[in-house]
Design an enzyme around this catalytic site. Structure first.
Site, PDB file in Angstrom:
ATOM      1  N   ASP A   1       0.786  -1.369   0.254  1.00 49.51           N
ATOM      2  CA  ASP A   1      -0.393   0.052   0.028  1.00 49.51           C
ATOM      3  C   ASP A   1       0.867   1.230   0.171  1.00 49.51           C
ATOM      4  OD1 ASP A   1      -2.243   1.487  -0.108  1.00 49.51           O
ATOM      5  OD2 ASP A   1      -3.134   0.931   1.739  1.00 49.51           O
TER       6      ASP A   1
HETATM    7  C1  BGC Z   1      -5.047   2.863  -0.026  1.00 50.54           C
HETATM    8  C2  BGC Z   1      -5.280   2.002  -0.893  1.00 50.54           C
HETATM    9  C3  BGC Z   1      -5.136   2.329  -2.460  1.00 50.54           C
HETATM   10  C4  BGC Z   1      -3.972   3.034  -2.593  1.00 50.54           C
HETATM   11  C5  BGC Z   1      -3.621   3.670  -4.072  1.00 50.54           C
HETATM   12  C6  BGC Z   1      -3.900   3.868  -0.279  1.00 50.54           C
HETATM   13  O1  BGC Z   1      -3.825   5.126   0.535  1.00 50.54           O
HETATM   14  O2  BGC Z   1      -5.009   2.532   1.247  1.00 50.54           O
HETATM   15  O3  BGC Z   1      -6.573   1.124  -0.676  1.00 50.54           O
HETATM   16  O4  BGC Z   1      -5.466   1.501  -3.364  1.00 50.54           O
HETATM   17  O5  BGC Z   1      -3.982   4.271  -1.796  1.00 50.54           O
HETATM   18  O6  BGC Z   1      -4.684   5.026  -4.269  1.00 50.54           O
END
Ligand code: BGC
Length: 750
Positions: free
Chosen positions: A289
């Site tokens: 993440d």
């Molecule tokens: C979130 C993810 C997301 C990623 C990309 C993160 O802050 O936790 O769920 O896919 O950002 O946007």
């Protein structure tokens, strides 16, 4: 176009396939391996680390824009993947840069959070889960993928399968709710929808199962907070949906931000290698993440980012999202012998394999067709399905009589209706959290929907209140609107930013001055319908006690207003059922239907039993609850036998009759209780459901099959199996009521 080494590989492959001495022809798989291995052989360590790097594009007022320094990284082959870059026009420029201006010409992956639609926005995932309809859910994913793919996206960060039992956590909106069984089915349906039959079909995109693992169990519902649980709970409750989505073929998986048992997920060898690779045999790639490798420094398990890279890499993580530190430190760590180049090659190959499967090495521009993009956006097929999904997601929580009949549905010959609330004529907030490219100008508001469906009704619209602060200047207008109307419809709840990521709340009442507004309007004594539009369960006890009709509509997307209006006026009979328990107050949290019994289950006669002094143990609305404009009667629960032997299956049936005045759909639910186990078992667990449609007066025999697999759990020694003994079966309309019967499971004749 600059000649690149990449193209010499294409030539190499052509020569290979036309070589007269080669017998037999290499299979498709062999060709892929030969191609990728030769390509990797040509790559520098920097270029390899580049393939393990993912950067975001930014959006400015004038459109998407990539940071200057990323452009340099991209051209140098140190950034092999991008996210938040979409639309054919923009992605084409970037793909050309990668293919024509880098040494090896390796195409980019384009990722995006297509969570509940791309342009056409479907209900938020928690809403759509309330359909309990795998066909609808799979089709939403299929159509979202098609629309996103037409705009250059070839990878979505979806499905989010985190089991969540704490509605304070804003991200509960993104998942399927509290139940492991249902959550597993929904995760798998979404993967099938996104990836279709064949990734080489340019309307399909890679799925990404997230957030591994147990992100939904953040302490106190505070986002990014610590997670700590027993291995038993992890494996029994939290892991199955990830596994089900991977078994459905998900190509990629995302780590979670949280720590688990003291180790941040992105550095967890236990999660990323022992469970994911060794136990489950996952052969796709893992992406972190957002900056979660870097975040292992503040987590306090590494002293600096270089150590963090070594920890994540050696734990089994292929790709660094946005941290920019794989590309920075991998070459150095290889030189120092702290990570292995052989492992690096294997990681790179997993990433390149997905690019290969998507067909990007055949044609890097296959997702970039401007005409297809224009034809796909908001197509009739998308809009029709968005409406169907929105209608089926709506949950009728309460519908009491006002006079002789239930308040809902409203008659289209009602003279006047006051439509009050900040969500009554609101486009943007209908889109809900994570609406990425969702276009609010295309959203049908409730006011528009009501005008469309009931043109003869005089509507008095007033916003009344906002979502924050306790300003009441709008109250007067709202009260006047209510006074001059026969019925009041209130559209209350959260705005799109009040749920989702980094949107935890400690109080779950109506935000802003909405509760005060509701109380003032209610005091006027008019019949009131409240439409609750939110990204999570709200605490609605006062509303339940004072208002005859409550409909939970969540955030329903582009077709929200049309869907809700159809339900309000009875053109559509609601059938949604909650997949998350609605607590009475925040103090009851966590509260979910599959809790344990305790040694002192609540007993009104005994003070020293498990309960609160100030609130009941029962939720306001249980898991599985949802009413219809018609009524259903359950009868004749029948078990084919009262003795099930290991490996056999047990047919169960029940007769459901539509006893009310409307045609309607019912979600018939089957729960099981294992009465005695070597470890304590939940009071009940969902193990099956069927969605049926019945005309007034019509009956159906609904059949289920219980297998011994349905009865298995992690026993005291952590082996996964069913234990002999007595089981209770309950079949009914929700987790809190139904017909019951019992059977014995015999294992080895015992
Ligand atoms: C979130 C993810 C997301 C990623 C990309 C993160 O802050 O936790 O769920 O896919 O950002 O946007």
């Amino acid at each position: 176009m600059r000649p690149t080494v990449f193209y010499s590989y294409i030539v190499f492959l052509i020569v290979l396939s036309s070589c007269a001495f080669k017998t037999p022809d290499p299979s498709v798989q062999d060709k892929m391996h030969i191609f990728l291995d030769s390509l990797i052989n040509e790559m520098t360590v920097e270029e390899k680390a580049g393939q393990l790097t993912l950067y975001t594009s930014g959006w400015t007022i004038t459109g998407p824009q990539l940071r200057e320094d990323y452009i340099d990284e991209l051209k140098a082959g140190r950034a092999g993947n991008l996210f938040n870059a979409h639309t054919v026009d923009y992605s084409m420029k970037l793909q050309k840069m990668a293919v024509e201006e880098t040494r090896l010409g390796i195409p980019l992956l384009f990722g995006l959070d297509v969570i509940h639609g791309y342009k056409t926005t479907f209900p938020i995932p928690l809403a759509e889960a309330s359909t309990w309809d795998m066909d609808i859910i799979e089709k939403t994913a299929r159509l979202s993928a098609k629309e996103a793919a037409s705009a250059g996206v070839n990878w979505t960060f979806n499905p989010m399968v985190d089991i969540a039992r704490d509605p304070r956590w804003g991200r509960i909106a993104e998942g399927a709710g509290e139940d492991t069984y249902l959550g597993s089915l929904i995760g798998a349906a979404k993967v099938r929808g996104h990836q279709g039959e064949d990734l080489a079909d340019p309307t399909t995109i890679l799925a990404c199962v997230k957030h591994f693992a147990a992100y939904g169990a953040a302490q106190a519902g505070r986002d990014y907070h610590t997670v700590d649980m027993s291995d038993r709970v992890l494996r029994e409750t939290y892991l199955p949906p990830y596994k089900a989505a991977l078994d459905a073929g998900a190509a990629t998986l995302m780590t979670s931000f949280n720590e688990l048992d003291g180790v941040p997920a992105s550095g967890s060898y236990y999660l990323m290698t022992e469970i994911l690779r060794k136990e489950w045999g996952f052969d796709g790639f893992v992406v972190t993440d957002y900056t979660s490798i870097n975040e292992m420094v503040p987590h306090g398990v590494v002293a600096d980012e270089k150590e963090a890279v070594a920890l994540a890499f050696n734990a089994g993580v292929e790709m660094d999202m946005q941290g920019g530190i794989y590309s920075k430190y991998i070459p150095e760590l290889i030189r120092e012998g702290k990570i292995s180049e052989k492992v690096l090659d294997a990681y790179v190959k997993r990433v390149l394999t997905m690019k290969y499967k998507l067909g990007l090495f055949d044609d890097p521009y296959r997702y970039l067709n401007a005409q297809r993009e224009q034809e796909t956006f908001f197509s009739q097929e998308l809009m029709d399905h968005a409406l169907l999904s929105a209608k089926e997601s709506i949950v009728l929580l309460k519908n009491e009589k006002v006079g002789d009949s239930p308040l809902l549905p409203l008659s289209k010959s009602t003279r006047s209706i006051a439509l009050i609330g900040p969500l009554a004529d609101n486009q943007k907030d209908m889109l809900g959290t994570w609406h990425v490219a969702g276009d609010e100008t295309k959203v049908i508001t409730l006011l528009q929907g009501m005008k469309e469906i009931a043109p003869g009704v005089t509507l008095h619209h007033a916003r009344g209140a906002g979502f924050t602060g306790d300003d009441r200047p709008g109250f007067r207008e709202a009260i006047q609107a209510a006074r001059k109307s026969d019925v009041v419809v209130m559209a209350l709840g959260e705005n799109f930013g009040q749920s989702g990521e980094a949107a935890s709340r400690s109080e779950l009442g109506l935000p802003g001055a909405q509760q005060a507004l509701l109380e003032e309007i209610q005091a006027l004594g008019k019949p009131i319908v409240v439409l609750v539009m939110a990204g999570r369960p709200l605490t609605l006890e006062w509303m339940h006690d004072h208002v005859p009709a409550i409909v939970n509509t969540w955030h329903l997307g582009t077709q929200a207003g049309r869907a809700i209006a159809q339900v309000l006026f009875g053109d559509h009979n609601p059938a949604g059922k909650l997949t998350i328990t609605f607590p009475r107050n925040v103090g009851q949290i966590p509260i979910f239907y599959s809790m344990k019994n305790t040694g002192r289950p609540f007993d009104t006669q005994n003070k020293y039993t498990s309960r609160y002094l100030d609130v009941s143990n029962e939720p306001l609305y249980p898991f599985g609850h949802g009413l219809s404009y018609t009524t259903f009667d359950y009868a004749d629960l029948h078990l084919a036998t009262n003795e099930l032997s290991e490996g056999a299956s047990l047919p169960v049936s029940v007769t459901v009759t539509n006893t009310g005045p409307y045609e309607g759909r019912e979600i018939v639910q089957l729960y099981i209780t294992d009465k005695v186990g070597s470890v304590t078992r939940p009071v009940k667990e969902l193990k099956g459901f069927k969605k049926i449609n019945l005309k007034p007066g019509e009956s159906a025999k609904v059949e289920f099959t219980i297998t011994t697999d349905d009865l298995a759990f992690y026993t005291r020694d952590m082996s996964y199996q069913a234990e002999p003994g007595t089981f209770k079966v309950m079949v009914g309309p929700s987790s809190s009521k139904g017909l019951e019967a019992e059977f014995e499971l015999k294992v080895n004749g015992i």
